[in-house]
Design an enzyme around this catalytic site. Structure first.
Site, PDB file in Angstrom:
ATOM      1  N   GLU A   1       0.854  -1.196   0.000  1.00 11.00           N
ATOM      2  CA  GLU A   1       0.000   0.000   0.000  1.00 11.00           C
ATOM      3  C   GLU A   1       0.887   1.243   0.000  1.00 11.00           C
ATOM      4  O   GLU A   1       1.884   1.296   0.733  1.00 11.00           O
ATOM      5  CB  GLU A   1      -0.907   0.042   1.243  1.00 11.00           C
ATOM      6  CG  GLU A   1      -1.791   1.299   1.262  1.00 11.00           C
ATOM      7  CD  GLU A   1      -2.510   1.534   2.576  1.00 11.00           C
ATOM      8  OE1 GLU A   1      -3.597   0.959   2.755  1.00 11.00           O
ATOM      9  OE2 GLU A   1      -1.989   2.303   3.418  1.00 11.00           O
TER      10      GLU A   1
ATOM     11  N   THR B   1      -4.059   4.755  -1.511  1.00 16.18           N
ATOM     12  CA  THR B   1      -5.149   5.226  -0.652  1.00 16.18           C
ATOM     13  C   THR B   1      -5.836   6.442  -1.269  1.00 16.18           C
ATOM     14  O   THR B   1      -5.300   7.110  -2.153  1.00 16.18           O
ATOM     15  CB  THR B   1      -4.652   5.579   0.768  1.00 16.18           C
ATOM     16  OG1 THR B   1      -3.787   6.701   0.677  1.00 16.18           O
ATOM     17  CG2 THR B   1      -3.929   4.413   1.413  1.00 16.18           C
ATOM     18  N   TYR B   2      -7.019   6.702  -0.744  1.00 11.99           N
ATOM     19  CA  TYR B   2      -7.855   7.811  -1.219  1.00 11.99           C
ATOM     20  C   TYR B   2      -7.978   8.801  -0.082  1.00 11.99           C
ATOM     21  O   TYR B   2      -8.278   8.406   1.048  1.00 11.99           O
ATOM     22  CB  TYR B   2      -9.231   7.268  -1.588  1.00 11.99           C
ATOM     23  CG  TYR B   2     -10.077   8.210  -2.392  1.00 11.99           C
ATOM     24  CD1 TYR B   2      -9.833   8.415  -3.746  1.00 11.99           C
ATOM     25  CD2 TYR B   2     -11.147   8.885  -1.805  1.00 11.99           C
ATOM     26  CE1 TYR B   2     -10.628   9.253  -4.494  1.00 11.99           C
ATOM     27  CE2 TYR B   2     -11.942   9.729  -2.559  1.00 11.99           C
ATOM     28  CZ  TYR B   2     -11.673   9.910  -3.907  1.00 11.99           C
ATOM     29  OH  TYR B   2     -12.476  10.749  -4.644  1.00 11.99           O
TER      30      TYR B   2
ATOM     31  N   HIS C   1      -8.010   2.882  -4.105  1.00 15.00           N
ATOM     32  CA  HIS C   1      -8.987   2.988  -3.013  1.00 15.00           C
ATOM     33  C   HIS C   1     -10.010   4.059  -3.414  1.00 15.00           C
ATOM     34  O   HIS C   1      -9.675   5.032  -4.085  1.00 15.00           O
ATOM     35  CB  HIS C   1      -8.315   3.446  -1.713  1.00 15.00           C
ATOM     36  CG  HIS C   1      -7.307   2.478  -1.157  1.00 15.00           C
ATOM     37  ND1 HIS C   1      -7.013   2.398   0.185  1.00 15.00           N
ATOM     38  CD2 HIS C   1      -6.502   1.562  -1.747  1.00 15.00           C
ATOM     39  CE1 HIS C   1      -6.087   1.479   0.393  1.00 15.00           C
ATOM     40  NE2 HIS C   1      -5.749   0.955  -0.774  1.00 15.00           N
TER      41      HIS C   1
ATOM     42  N   ARG D   1     -16.162   2.857   2.873  1.00 16.46           N
ATOM     43  CA  ARG D   1     -17.034   3.949   3.319  1.00 16.46           C
ATOM     44  C   ARG D   1     -16.203   5.195   3.596  1.00 16.46           C
ATOM     45  O   ARG D   1     -16.568   6.304   3.237  1.00 16.46           O
ATOM     46  CB  ARG D   1     -17.782   3.528   4.596  1.00 16.46           C
ATOM     47  CG  ARG D   1     -18.778   4.588   5.046  1.00 16.46           C
ATOM     48  CD  ARG D   1     -19.209   4.385   6.471  1.00 16.46           C
ATOM     49  NE  ARG D   1     -18.104   4.628   7.392  1.00 16.46           N
ATOM     50  CZ  ARG D   1     -18.208   4.533   8.720  1.00 16.46           C
ATOM     51  NH1 ARG D   1     -19.353   4.163   9.260  1.00 16.46           N
ATOM     52  NH2 ARG D   1     -17.181   4.787   9.492  1.00 16.46           N
TER      53      ARG D   1
ATOM     54  N   HIS E   1     -14.592  -3.688  13.584  1.00 17.56           N
ATOM     55  CA  HIS E   1     -14.523  -2.249  13.308  1.00 17.56           C
ATOM     56  C   HIS E   1     -14.917  -1.483  14.568  1.00 17.56           C
ATOM     57  O   HIS E   1     -15.789  -1.917  15.330  1.00 17.56           O
ATOM     58  CB  HIS E   1     -15.470  -1.909  12.149  1.00 17.56           C
ATOM     59  CG  HIS E   1     -15.401  -0.475  11.724  1.00 17.56           C
ATOM     60  ND1 HIS E   1     -16.265   0.481  12.203  1.00 17.56           N
ATOM     61  CD2 HIS E   1     -14.540   0.171  10.895  1.00 17.56           C
ATOM     62  CE1 HIS E   1     -15.947   1.660  11.662  1.00 17.56           C
ATOM     63  NE2 HIS E   1     -14.907   1.491  10.854  1.00 17.56           N
TER      64      HIS E   1
ATOM     65  N   GLN F   1      -7.473  -4.654   8.141  1.00 19.77           N
ATOM     66  CA  GLN F   1      -6.842  -3.580   8.901  1.00 19.77           C
ATOM     67  C   GLN F   1      -5.557  -4.141   9.498  1.00 19.77           C
ATOM     68  O   GLN F   1      -5.440  -5.359   9.687  1.00 19.77           O
ATOM     69  CB  GLN F   1      -7.822  -3.171  10.026  1.00 19.77           C
ATOM     70  CG  GLN F   1      -7.377  -2.025  10.886  1.00 19.77           C
ATOM     71  CD  GLN F   1      -7.126  -0.777  10.060  1.00 19.77           C
ATOM     72  OE1 GLN F   1      -6.028  -0.647   9.496  1.00 19.77           O
ATOM     73  NE2 GLN F   1      -8.097   0.101   9.986  1.00 19.77           N
TER      74      GLN F   1
HETATM   75  P1  FAD Z   1     -18.215  -0.244   6.183  1.00 18.29           P
HETATM   76  O1  FAD Z   1     -17.998  -1.587   5.635  1.00 18.29           O
HETATM   77  O2  FAD Z   1     -19.371   0.554   5.656  1.00 18.29           O
HETATM   78  O3  FAD Z   1     -18.386  -0.409   7.777  1.00 18.29           O
HETATM   79  C1  FAD Z   1     -18.382   0.721   8.645  1.00 18.29           C
HETATM   80  C2  FAD Z   1     -19.131   0.341   9.928  1.00 18.29           C
HETATM   81  O4  FAD Z   1     -20.533   0.229   9.642  1.00 18.29           O
HETATM   82  C3  FAD Z   1     -18.719  -1.007  10.511  1.00 18.29           C
HETATM   83  O5  FAD Z   1     -18.791  -0.919  11.907  1.00 18.29           O
HETATM   84  C4  FAD Z   1     -19.781  -1.967   9.984  1.00 18.29           C
HETATM   85  O6  FAD Z   1     -19.956  -3.121  10.802  1.00 18.29           O
HETATM   86  C5  FAD Z   1     -21.018  -1.064  10.009  1.00 18.29           C
HETATM   87  N1  FAD Z   1     -22.044  -1.428   9.019  1.00 18.29           N
HETATM   88  C6  FAD Z   1     -21.854  -1.820   7.752  1.00 18.29           C
HETATM   89  N2  FAD Z   1     -23.046  -2.033   7.137  1.00 18.29           N
HETATM   90  C7  FAD Z   1     -24.015  -1.768   8.063  1.00 18.29           C
HETATM   91  C8  FAD Z   1     -25.454  -1.801   8.059  1.00 18.29           C
HETATM   92  N3  FAD Z   1     -26.136  -2.162   6.958  1.00 18.29           N
HETATM   93  N4  FAD Z   1     -26.113  -1.457   9.202  1.00 18.29           N
HETATM   94  C9  FAD Z   1     -25.425  -1.090  10.328  1.00 18.29           C
HETATM   95  N5  FAD Z   1     -24.074  -1.039  10.396  1.00 18.29           N
HETATM   96  C10 FAD Z   1     -23.375  -1.378   9.266  1.00 18.29           C
HETATM   97  N6  FAD Z   1      -9.952   5.320   4.717  1.00 18.29           N
HETATM   98  C11 FAD Z   1      -9.785   6.363   3.841  1.00 18.29           C
HETATM   99  O7  FAD Z   1     -10.303   7.465   4.070  1.00 18.29           O
HETATM  100  N7  FAD Z   1      -9.038   6.202   2.690  1.00 18.29           N
HETATM  101  C12 FAD Z   1      -8.454   5.016   2.371  1.00 18.29           C
HETATM  102  O8  FAD Z   1      -7.803   4.897   1.330  1.00 18.29           O
HETATM  103  C13 FAD Z   1      -8.614   3.907   3.270  1.00 18.29           C
HETATM  104  N8  FAD Z   1      -8.070   2.690   2.992  1.00 18.29           N
HETATM  105  C14 FAD Z   1      -8.286   1.617   3.850  1.00 18.29           C
HETATM  106  C15 FAD Z   1      -7.762   0.358   3.511  1.00 18.29           C
HETATM  107  C16 FAD Z   1      -7.966  -0.733   4.363  1.00 18.29           C
HETATM  108  C17 FAD Z   1      -7.408  -2.088   3.973  1.00 18.29           C
HETATM  109  C18 FAD Z   1      -8.698  -0.567   5.569  1.00 18.29           C
HETATM  110  C19 FAD Z   1      -8.884  -1.737   6.508  1.00 18.29           C
HETATM  111  C20 FAD Z   1      -9.224   0.676   5.902  1.00 18.29           C
HETATM  112  C21 FAD Z   1      -9.043   1.783   5.054  1.00 18.29           C
HETATM  113  N9  FAD Z   1      -9.571   3.049   5.335  1.00 18.29           N
HETATM  114  C22 FAD Z   1      -9.397   4.111   4.462  1.00 18.29           C
HETATM  115  C23 FAD Z   1     -10.320   3.268   6.581  1.00 18.29           C
HETATM  116  C24 FAD Z   1     -11.842   3.031   6.412  1.00 18.29           C
HETATM  117  O9  FAD Z   1     -12.376   4.006   5.556  1.00 18.29           O
HETATM  118  C25 FAD Z   1     -12.478   3.107   7.801  1.00 18.29           C
HETATM  119  O10 FAD Z   1     -12.081   2.011   8.581  1.00 18.29           O
HETATM  120  C26 FAD Z   1     -13.986   3.305   7.828  1.00 18.29           C
HETATM  121  O11 FAD Z   1     -14.347   3.699   9.171  1.00 18.29           O
HETATM  122  C27 FAD Z   1     -14.810   2.064   7.488  1.00 18.29           C
HETATM  123  O12 FAD Z   1     -14.752   1.799   6.154  1.00 18.29           O
HETATM  124  P2  FAD Z   1     -15.430   0.427   5.581  1.00 18.29           P
HETATM  125  O13 FAD Z   1     -15.353   0.493   4.124  1.00 18.29           O
HETATM  126  O14 FAD Z   1     -14.877  -0.758   6.283  1.00 18.29           O
HETATM  127  O15 FAD Z   1     -16.968   0.698   6.078  1.00 18.29           O
END
Ligand code: FAD
Length: 294
Positions: A17, A48-49, A78, A108, A148, A175
């Site tokens: 990354e 990353t974004y 990303h 997200r 998370h 993560q």
């Molecule tokens: P989601 O999958 O949407 O989950 C977020 C939370 O919502 C979780 O607690 C999940 O359990 C909950 N949830 C999901 N669906 C529902 C539902 N239907 N109802 C209720 N709760 C729900 N951030 C950046 O800004 N830029 C990046 O480039 C970046 N790269 C990353 C790369 C990796 C490998 C990882 C692990 C993280 C990265 N992040 C990045 C951080 C990430 O954006 C955060 O961890 C963010 O808080 C969650 O993103 P997600 O896509 O996992 O969200």
């Protein structure tokens, strides 16, 4: 090439990354990073974004395009959605497609209280549906061996993870984590809940005490006792911590390889020298695992 095809061809994937230089910072620093990383021949490099999900940030696209065109390595771009409208996401997807980018890590993004929330996308699973309907992209998603931070339990988080896979994610990157038992427990739970896609382990070599303390406070990963001990013993000696941190990450990777991990995603922090040392210590083990597979 799509990342899902890489997983079909190899038993173990090794990827990196990188992050774009800070806004207003010189873009040249990323060239130095890539010049150091690309000769290590990773299977793909993710970019990353903008933290906080700045939809106007084009540097991810530019760097992903550079990785593909200049270095011939597959990029994984990303993309976050929490601060974007549907139309902005659709436009970005169009740009990615026209640059020949085939792989997207759909996220997200972290919720930043200083940036007004958009309501077009609430969760990554909704972004995944949009990416899927926009065309022929491979879609990766994030997962969390310790759960998370916003989820009440690991099980609840894994059930939402399954929604991302059902929506179209065909590869997961974890993560960062420092205790492999957390990864094994999470992987076992994910498989029991029906998640069968490849899960790549995100590994970060600890080479800077302040940096790692900031990272874990942001992402909620825990520091196991041996690592806390190592930080308190060598934290004030940069060279000693670097050596110990690389050794710790290397041991983590070797243990994962012995326990059927499908991929190692190295959080390089744009530091090719650290990546080089890790690659030199595990490169032949990964090659050997892949030859056994072949
Ligand atoms: P989601 O999958 O949407 O989950 C977020 C939370 O919502 C979780 O607690 C999940 O359990 C909950 N949830 C999901 N669906 C529902 C539902 N239907 N109802 C209720 N709760 C729900 N951030 C950046 O800004 N830029 C990046 O480039 C970046 N790269 C990353 C790369 C990796 C490998 C990882 C692990 C993280 C990265 N992040 C990045 C951080 C990430 O954006 C955060 O961890 C963010 O808080 C969650 O993103 P997600 O896509 O996992 O969200």
């Amino acid at each position: 090439m799509k990342i899902s095809e890489l997983f079909m061809a190899k038993k173990v994937i090794f990827s990196f990354e990188v992050f774009p230089p800070k806004k207003g910072g010189p873009i040249d620093t990323i060239y130095e990073t890539l010049e150091g990383l690309c000769p290590l021949h990773p299977d793909f490099i993710s970019v990353t974004y903008g933290a906080g999900g700045n939809a106007a940030d084009r540097s991810t696209l530019q760097i992903a395009s550079l990785i593909k065109k200049r270095y011939g390595i597959e990029p994984l771009a990303h993309l976050t959605c929490v601060n974007s409208t549907r139309q902005q996401v659709i436009n970005t997807l169009g740009e990615l497609k026209s640059e020949g980018i085939e792989n997207i890590l759909a996220l997200r993004g972290d919720i930043n209280p200083d940036i007004p929330l958009r309501t077009d996308f609430r969760y990554a699973s909704e972004l995944i549906q949009t990416v899927r309907s926009a065309g022929d992209f491979h879609i990766s998603a994030a997962c969390y061996p310790e759960g998370h931070a916003e989820s009440a339990t690991l099980e609840e988080d894994v059930l939402h993870l399954r929604e991302k896979v059902e929506a179209g994610a065909s590869h997961l990157i974890t993560q960062l984590f420092f205790d492999n038992t957390d990864f094994y427990h999470f992987r076992e739970l994910a498989r029991r809940k029906g998640i069968q896609v490849p899960i790549e382990a995100g590994i970060m070599p600890v080479v800077n005490k302040r940096q790692i303390e900031r990272m874990v406070s942001m992402c909620g990963a825990s520091l196991p006792k041996p690592l806390v001990k190592l930080l308190s013993r060598y934290g004030s000696d940069a060279a000693a911590l670097r050596e110990a941190g690389i050794a710790y990450a290397t041991q983590q990777i070797i243990d994962l390889l012995g326990n059927a991990v499908q991929g190692i995603h190295l959080y390089t922090m744009n530091n090719p020298e650290v990546a080089k040392k890790v690659a030199a210590s595990v490169g032949d083990i990964i090659r050997c695992e892949n030859e056994r597979h072949g």
